[in-house]
Design a protein around this motif. Structure first.
Motif, short mmCIF file in Angstrom:
data_model
loop_
_atom_site.label_atom_id
_atom_site.label_comp_id
_atom_site.label_asym_id
_atom_site.label_seq_id
_atom_site.Cartn_x
_atom_site.Cartn_y
_atom_site.Cartn_z
N SER A 40 0.83 -1.20 0.00
CA SER A 40 0.00 0.00 0.00
C SER A 40 0.87 1.25 0.00
N LYS A 41 0.42 2.23 -0.74
CA LYS A 41 1.10 3.52 -0.76
C LYS A 41 0.82 4.32 0.50
N TYR A 42 -0.28 3.98 1.19
CA TYR A 42 -0.74 4.82 2.28
C TYR A 42 -0.68 4.15 3.66
N ILE A 43 -1.28 2.99 3.79
CA ILE A 43 -1.50 2.45 5.13
C ILE A 43 -0.36 1.55 5.58
N ASP A 71 -4.77 14.39 4.56
CA ASP A 71 -5.92 13.49 4.72
C ASP A 71 -6.18 12.77 3.40
N PRO A 72 -5.42 11.69 3.12
CA PRO A 72 -5.56 11.00 1.83
C PRO A 72 -6.81 10.12 1.81
N ARG A 73 -7.96 10.75 1.89
CA ARG A 73 -9.21 10.03 2.10
C ARG A 73 -9.48 8.99 1.03
N ILE A 74 -9.33 9.37 -0.23
CA ILE A 74 -9.68 8.45 -1.31
C ILE A 74 -8.71 7.27 -1.36
N GLY A 75 -7.41 7.56 -1.30
CA GLY A 75 -6.42 6.50 -1.38
C GLY A 75 -6.51 5.53 -0.21
N VAL A 76 -6.66 6.05 1.00
CA VAL A 76 -6.77 5.19 2.17
C VAL A 76 -8.05 4.36 2.10
N SER A 77 -9.13 4.97 1.63
CA SER A 77 -10.39 4.24 1.52
C SER A 77 -10.27 3.08 0.54
N ARG A 78 -9.56 3.27 -0.55
CA ARG A 78 -9.38 2.18 -1.52
C ARG A 78 -8.67 1.00 -0.86
N ASP A 79 -7.66 1.29 -0.05
CA ASP A 79 -6.97 0.21 0.65
C ASP A 79 -7.88 -0.45 1.67
N ALA A 80 -8.75 0.34 2.29
CA ALA A 80 -9.70 -0.23 3.24
C ALA A 80 -10.68 -1.16 2.51
N PHE A 81 -11.13 -0.76 1.30
CA PHE A 81 -12.00 -1.63 0.51
C PHE A 81 -11.30 -2.97 0.22
N ARG A 82 -10.03 -2.87 -0.14
CA ARG A 82 -9.30 -4.09 -0.47
C ARG A 82 -9.15 -4.99 0.77
N LEU A 83 -8.87 -4.37 1.92
CA LEU A 83 -8.77 -5.14 3.15
C LEU A 83 -10.10 -5.81 3.49
N MET A 84 -11.20 -5.08 3.33
CA MET A 84 -12.51 -5.66 3.60
C MET A 84 -12.79 -6.85 2.68
N ALA A 85 -12.41 -6.73 1.41
CA ALA A 85 -12.62 -7.83 0.47
C ALA A 85 -11.83 -9.06 0.90
N GLU A 86 -10.60 -8.84 1.36
CA GLU A 86 -9.77 -9.97 1.79
C GLU A 86 -10.30 -10.60 3.08
N LEU A 87 -10.93 -9.80 3.94
CA LEU A 87 -11.47 -10.32 5.20
C LEU A 87 -12.92 -10.76 5.05
N GLY A 117 -24.61 -8.55 -15.43
CA GLY A 117 -24.57 -9.54 -16.50
C GLY A 117 -24.13 -10.87 -15.94
N THR A 118 -23.02 -11.37 -16.44
CA THR A 118 -22.48 -12.64 -15.92
C THR A 118 -21.29 -12.40 -15.00
N ASP A 119 -20.96 -11.13 -14.74
CA ASP A 119 -19.81 -10.80 -13.90
C ASP A 119 -20.27 -10.40 -12.49
N VAL A 120 -19.51 -10.83 -11.51
CA VAL A 120 -19.75 -10.42 -10.13
C VAL A 120 -18.76 -9.31 -9.80
N LYS A 121 -19.27 -8.16 -9.39
CA LYS A 121 -18.41 -7.02 -9.10
C LYS A 121 -18.73 -6.44 -7.73
N TYR A 122 -17.75 -5.75 -7.17
CA TYR A 122 -17.95 -5.07 -5.90
C TYR A 122 -18.58 -3.70 -6.14
N LYS A 123 -19.47 -3.31 -5.23
CA LYS A 123 -20.02 -1.97 -5.22
C LYS A 123 -19.53 -1.29 -3.95
N PHE A 124 -18.85 -0.16 -4.10
CA PHE A 124 -18.22 0.52 -2.97
C PHE A 124 -19.07 1.72 -2.52
#
Length: 218
Positions: A40-43, A71-87, A117-124
């Motif tokens: 991660s660039k941020y966390i 306050d790198p809100r957007i960048g840190v949030s993206r890493d939080a999304f990724r962490l949530m997906a992994e957990l 469609g036929t793809d499963v995607k995350y909604k943030f």
């Protein structure tokens, strides 16, 4: 406990607040370190899982540290999304704590799987909409109103309302409206109730209502 909003982040003080005044009674402490495997660039490479609340859609409460003074809100949030997906988490409250600043961010983040469609995607969730900026030299009147004065969270919809900027802005403009009419005088209707104010504003001569309102706006 209002001082926790205007002070540097204090984990134990927040745990006490979450347990006694904010989250439902089924909130359970976990107090477990989380190793972050991705780069991660941020966390920092280790987070801290504070606890869980099953009644709020299996809500997790997690603390993440970052090294940015800003306050790198957007960048840190993206890493939080990724962490949530992994957990495998869909809903979490995050404390984003700067190691180089006395300010921090308290955010509600949601992450849902949707079929396109036929793809499963995350909604943030949008990190701009569900967040409070806290710590030294921050404005705490709105956080006090939404996090403290309203008592314990009733359900997940209530939790979302507490963090929603649309709800915050609506309350803000209601208060502005009340302050304006208490200054210039007049009647307003809010939440099904009518309020009448006698003007506090005193101007030379005998100004009409429009003149008082124009001066009040300025």
């Amino acid at each position: 406990m209002n001082h926790i909003l205007s002070s540097a982040y204090q984990r134990e003080a927040w745990i006490s607040f979450l347990q006694t005044r904010f989250l439902p009674n089924d909130f359970k402490l976990k107090k477990q370190a989380i190793n972050i495997e991705f780069k991660s660039k941020y966390i920092r490479p280790q987070a801290y899982w504070i606890g869980d609340c099953d009644s709020l859609n299996n809500l997790a409460i997690i603390e993440i540290a970052h090294a940015s003074e800003n306050d790198p809100r957007i960048g840190v949030s993206r890493d939080a999304f990724r962490l949530m997906a992994e957990l495998n988490l869909e809903n979490a409250l995050f404390f984003f704590v700067s190691e180089n600043s006395s300010s921090y961010r308290f955010s509600l983040i949601t992450l849902k799987l949707e079929l396109e469609g036929t793809d499963v995607k995350y909604k943030f969730s949008n990190p701009k909409r569900f967040s409070f900026y806290l710590g030294e030299n921050t404005k705490t009147r709105t956080p006090e109103s939404f996090l403290m004065e309203r008592g314990r969270i009733r359900d997940f919809a209530d939790l979302e309302d507490r963090f929603s900027v649309e709800v915050v802005n609506k309350e803000f403009y209601k208060e502005i409206q009340r302050m304006f009419y208490s200054l210039v005088g007049g009647k307003i209707s809010q939440s099904g109730k009518e309020y009448e104010y006698h003007p506090k504003l005193s101007l030379p001569g005998n100004p009409d209502t429009q003149t008082r309102q124009e001066f009040g706006v300025r």
